[in-house]
Design a protein around this motif. Structure first.
Motif, PDB file in Angstrom:
ATOM      1  N   ALA A 138     -94.417  16.276  -8.496  1.00  0.00           N
ATOM      2  CA  ALA A 138     -93.088  16.316  -8.877  1.00  0.00           C
ATOM      3  C   ALA A 138     -93.141  16.068 -10.406  1.00  0.00           C
ATOM      4  O   ALA A 138     -92.427  16.539 -11.033  1.00  0.00           O
ATOM      5  N   TYR A 139     -94.252  15.493 -10.810  1.00  0.00           N
ATOM      6  CA  TYR A 139     -94.432  15.488 -12.429  1.00  0.00           C
ATOM      7  C   TYR A 139     -94.783  16.734 -12.944  1.00  0.00           C
ATOM      8  O   TYR A 139     -94.158  17.130 -14.038  1.00  0.00           O
ATOM      9  N   TYR A 148     -76.237   9.905 -10.079  1.00  0.00           N
ATOM     10  CA  TYR A 148     -76.090   8.605  -9.304  1.00  0.00           C
ATOM     11  C   TYR A 148     -77.226   8.293  -8.267  1.00  0.00           C
ATOM     12  O   TYR A 148     -77.551   6.986  -8.232  1.00  0.00           O
ATOM     13  N   TRP A 149     -77.793   9.249  -7.702  1.00  0.00           N
ATOM     14  CA  TRP A 149     -78.675   8.927  -6.815  1.00  0.00           C
ATOM     15  C   TRP A 149     -80.094   8.598  -7.644  1.00  0.00           C
ATOM     16  O   TRP A 149     -80.955   7.764  -7.188  1.00  0.00           O
ATOM     17  N   ALA A 150     -80.278   9.373  -8.563  1.00  0.00           N
ATOM     18  CA  ALA A 150     -81.283   9.051  -9.386  1.00  0.00           C
ATOM     19  C   ALA A 150     -81.285   7.575  -9.935  1.00  0.00           C
ATOM     20  O   ALA A 150     -82.368   6.872 -10.113  1.00  0.00           O
ATOM     21  N   ASN A 151     -80.258   7.064 -10.403  1.00  0.00           N
ATOM     22  CA  ASN A 151     -80.232   5.741 -10.756  1.00  0.00           C
ATOM     23  C   ASN A 151     -80.439   4.707  -9.720  1.00  0.00           C
ATOM     24  O   ASN A 151     -81.088   3.896  -9.945  1.00  0.00           O
ATOM     25  N   ASN A 185     -84.723  14.281 -12.883  1.00  0.00           N
ATOM     26  CA  ASN A 185     -84.637  13.962 -11.649  1.00  0.00           C
ATOM     27  C   ASN A 185     -86.097  14.279 -10.919  1.00  0.00           C
ATOM     28  O   ASN A 185     -86.748  13.380 -10.109  1.00  0.00           O
ATOM     29  N   TRP A 186     -86.755  15.152 -11.122  1.00  0.00           N
ATOM     30  CA  TRP A 186     -88.182  15.384 -10.724  1.00  0.00           C
ATOM     31  C   TRP A 186     -89.208  14.277 -11.397  1.00  0.00           C
ATOM     32  O   TRP A 186     -89.988  13.652 -10.394  1.00  0.00           O
ATOM     33  N   TYR A 187     -89.128  13.831 -12.456  1.00  0.00           N
ATOM     34  CA  TYR A 187     -89.643  12.765 -13.213  1.00  0.00           C
ATOM     35  C   TYR A 187     -89.447  11.351 -12.362  1.00  0.00           C
ATOM     36  O   TYR A 187     -90.557  10.807 -11.953  1.00  0.00           O
ATOM     37  N   ASN A 188     -88.256  11.090 -11.959  1.00  0.00           N
ATOM     38  CA  ASN A 188     -87.852   9.828 -11.335  1.00  0.00           C
ATOM     39  C   ASN A 188     -88.463   9.901  -9.838  1.00  0.00           C
ATOM     40  O   ASN A 188     -88.885   9.032  -9.453  1.00  0.00           O
TER      41      ASN A 188
END
Length: 275
Positions: free
Chosen positions: A207-208, A153-156, A187-190
């Protein structure tokens, strides 16, 4: 459709379990086959009436059995207080591409139970798909308020905020997703995307790299890492990363173009032409 262990099962699927009943009826008729003529007549008449009755019930239900949508709408009429029905109906509308109908169904579910985070989440996904970002953001914020420990939900929410250009808030949301579930490559990608959007390239690359460490075949993370390296002037490193992206998806045009451009910037015309 009927409730079964917290889900809904199509009543059309109930025909197979009825086979046992048919065998039982056949055995009963065989058992009384040697009885008096009157008994056999009564049994045969009862069997015929049963067959006609079930046939009539089936004929009456045929309009309802046309599709999952008709089944779910019928169930909604019989159980107007269960939010699971309109949420399930919304999923079917989404699958059929009827987004406005899906939104209307989700609104009915929310009217029944305004604490259903899954209903708001679906609403956010539809609005995001329709390009209605402010409304999608509102739904996403309601979702995380109701269920603050779900990283997806946080990622979106972070994705929507990034698309709206609200980079600081996007960084906060995507970082929260990583905090909740740091073993999820997506999550890390976003998080990397939101950091790159705010020109925090060093943090974005980190992060990537986390995403790739978790999932080495995460093509988007690999390709974005190459782009971040190139934007930082680290062209040779970027070319190596772009080659990995090409290896992951050899039929994709984007990483090949990136690899060719990086090779050109390094003066390797032959390598660029090969792409």
């Amino acid at each position: 459709i009927g409730p079964f262990q917290g889900a809904y099962v199509e009543e059309r699927a109930a025909y197979f379990p009825s086979v046992g009943f048919c065998f039982l009826l056949a055995s009963l008729l065989e058992a009384i086959g040697g009885r008096a003529r009157t008994t056999r007549f009564i049994a045969a008449a009862a069997g015929i009436l049963l067959a006609l009755g079930t046939a009539a019930l089936t004929w009456a239900r045929l309009p309802v059995w046309q599709s999952n949508v008709t089944l779910l709408n019928d169930q909604a009429r019989h159980d107007p207080r269960d939010p699971v029905v309109p949420i399930t109906l919304a999923d079917q509308y989404i699958a059929d591409g009827h987004l406005d109908a899906a939104l209307a169904s989700l609104d009915r579910a929310i009217a029944m139970d305004s604490t259903r985070a899954d209903a708001y989440h679906r609403r956010m996904l539809i609005l995001n798909r329709m390009g209605k970002l402010p409304e999608a953001e509102a739904a996403a914020r309601r979702t995380v308020a109701l269920s603050p420990k779900e990283s997806i939900y946080w990622a979106n929410l972070g994705d929507i905020l990034t698309r709206e250009g609200k980079t600081h808030e996007a960084n906060e949301a995507t970082r929260q997703a990583v905090t909740l579930d740091g073993r999820n490559a997506e999550n890390w990608y976003n998080y990397g995307i939101s950091l790159a959007a705010s020109d925090s390239l060093a943090a974005a690359m980190e992060a990537y790299r986390h995403a790739i460490a978790i999932n080495p075949s995460h093509f988007q993370a690999v390709n974005n890492l190459g782009a971040a390296l190139a934007s930082s002037g680290r062209i040779a490193e970027a070319r190596d990363i772009y080659q990995k992206a090409v290896d992951l998806q050899p039929n994709s045009v984007q990483p090949r173009m990136n690899l060719a451009l990086a090779s050109l910037r390094l003066g390797d015309i032959a390598a660029a032409s090969a792409q």
